[in-house]
Design a protein around this motif. Sequence first.
Motif, PDB file in Angstrom:
ATOM      1  N   UNK A 178       0.852  -1.169   0.000  1.00 30.60           N
ATOM      2  CA  UNK A 178       0.000   0.000   0.000  1.00 30.60           C
ATOM      3  C   UNK A 178       0.895   1.228   0.000  1.00 30.60           C
ATOM      4  N   UNK A 179       0.616   2.132  -0.891  1.00 27.61           N
ATOM      5  CA  UNK A 179       1.409   3.348  -0.981  1.00 27.61           C
ATOM      6  C   UNK A 179       0.579   4.533  -0.507  1.00 27.61           C
ATOM      7  N   UNK A 180       1.272   5.555  -0.047  1.00 26.75           N
ATOM      8  CA  UNK A 180       0.595   6.725   0.505  1.00 26.75           C
ATOM      9  C   UNK A 180       1.079   7.989  -0.193  1.00 26.75           C
ATOM     10  N   UNK A 181       0.254   9.048  -0.140  1.00 20.52           N
ATOM     11  CA  UNK A 181       0.723  10.316  -0.695  1.00 20.52           C
ATOM     12  C   UNK A 181       1.898  10.851   0.130  1.00 20.52           C
ATOM     13  N   UNK A 182       2.734  11.656  -0.526  1.00 21.38           N
ATOM     14  CA  UNK A 182       3.830  12.299   0.209  1.00 21.38           C
ATOM     15  C   UNK A 182       3.264  13.191   1.306  1.00 21.38           C
ATOM     16  N   UNK A 183       4.042  13.324   2.373  1.00 19.02           N
ATOM     17  CA  UNK A 183       3.570  14.147   3.493  1.00 19.02           C
ATOM     18  C   UNK A 183       3.294  15.586   3.059  1.00 19.02           C
TER      19      UNK A 183
END
Lengths: 236, 315
Positions: free
Chosen positions: A215-220
């Motif tokens: 699972x990947x997340x948006x950059x902070x």
Amino acid sequence: MDATGAKLLPFYVVVDVSYSMSGKKLASANQILPRVRDALAENPILSDKVRIGLIDFSSDAQVRLPLCDLLDPGLTLPRLSVRDGTSYVAAFSLLHTEIATNIKQLKADGFQVHRPAVFFLSDGEPNETDPEWQAAFATLTGVAAYPNVIPFGVDKADGATLARLVHPSTGAKQMRMYLMENGQDPAQAINTMAEIMVSSVISSGRSISQGETGILFPDKDDLGQGVTAHTASDWV
Amino acid sequence: MTAQRPALGTAGDQDWRGEFRFTPYQVGDPGRAANAPAYPDTEFWDCPDTVLDGFLLRGDGATPPMVLRAASVRGRAHRFYGKVRQDAYAFRADRRYAVLAIADGIGNAPLSHFAALVATRHGCYEILKQLATTPPSALNWTWVLRVLAAKVVTEGRRQLATPDLTEHDVAAQLAATVLFAVVGLEPVDGCHPVHLLAYGDSSAWILRGGQHWEPQQAVKNDGVDIASSATVALPNLPPHPPVPVHTTIAPADMLLLVSDGIGDPLGNGTGTVGAFLAQHWRRPPEPLAFAAQVDFARKSHDDDRTAVAIWPGVG
């Protein structure tokens, strides 16, 4: 038509519908699935693989939308409404049986199921004692086909409690948690979180095309207003 | 008075013939991706969407030549996202052996197509060089993989123009699985010896008698609860060297090397994709048709695809 071997990436959106969620917060929560659907409609690569389910919970938990293709033309998206208190035990128990049942059925139908992800949105503390909900969570995450769990907390949700729901909480594939910043409008924070969910669905769906699982997340830096990202260790 | 000339393109003009009628191949549900638009990768204009080959390979003796077909096509995901094809194939042959290679660049490392090209091309060269003095059963595969890992690292440093980059940092930028086959061009007791080495999730298959697919390795994700697309890849080296597979192909068989873009939908070979490929590849198709068949549409299978096939007995 034959789809043996088709790859599936399941996402479960789990939403707190206790009384405290009424009003603008619930209206924002009701926009999560339409936003995901709109994003999938733009991306034929992802919509072939991504499946979404919706579970709500208060004192009990209900499957409001069984795991499905959001672009299915026959589909009507459910509208959430508030009821009763906040039982994490009910949410985790239903999620556990639902995921197990779905994976068993999908595998029997010949699908290659990738690890499910759970977006867990709550605005308050559970009614149960810590050992009670922690036992239910351990059951949910203690199986080979455990889901990745990404908690989202607004309003009265306690970061220390939600940090316990980040799963896996350590290692190379550790998940994250998203919290509303103090003093922000909770409904606006839920809108921002919906965008984070959309972004995660898109980048994660893309990653399984790239020989990667996870699972990947948006950059902070791309989180939007009023929401911060944390790892579980931020609270230890 | 001169005779009336027929208008160009009419039935009276017989200076050319031929026809290309094409309906894209679909196997089962083609998925929405079948109709997704394709975009170029604007960082790599010179990397073709599709490459293909078709030719005969002749041995020393009186045996009929082998027929080779190869194609590498960009997957629908890379086409839609405007990303370069990361698969590659290569081959080299002398009069005794054909060396075939395919490689699959790791998606999240942005320069992996360079790793795939280096691994296939230099791998074939290195293996054929060893075969000048060594029988295929005694090939030093550990050495081959080590040479290729070093070549990939060198290529990475060159592409990134940073000569002191660590191997670990290079591997984050480019990495590729490899699969090699060494095929004896002269038969032994009627069959051609085949030596295979796979590092990563590309797979080798034999279409026995044009009838059924025989996997030459464990089928990926077979029997697991949760599927994974993770794999090992160069320039990372295995703690234990992969074990080569020795087999043979008869004149009625066909040897196929594929990247997981085909291996995944092929599954264990007994399903619809297996039937589709067996029907079309019992005998060698035209090279352009072979590439179009490699590019078949099937829901959720949008990875780059590469296939190299050899038919020993139909040339």
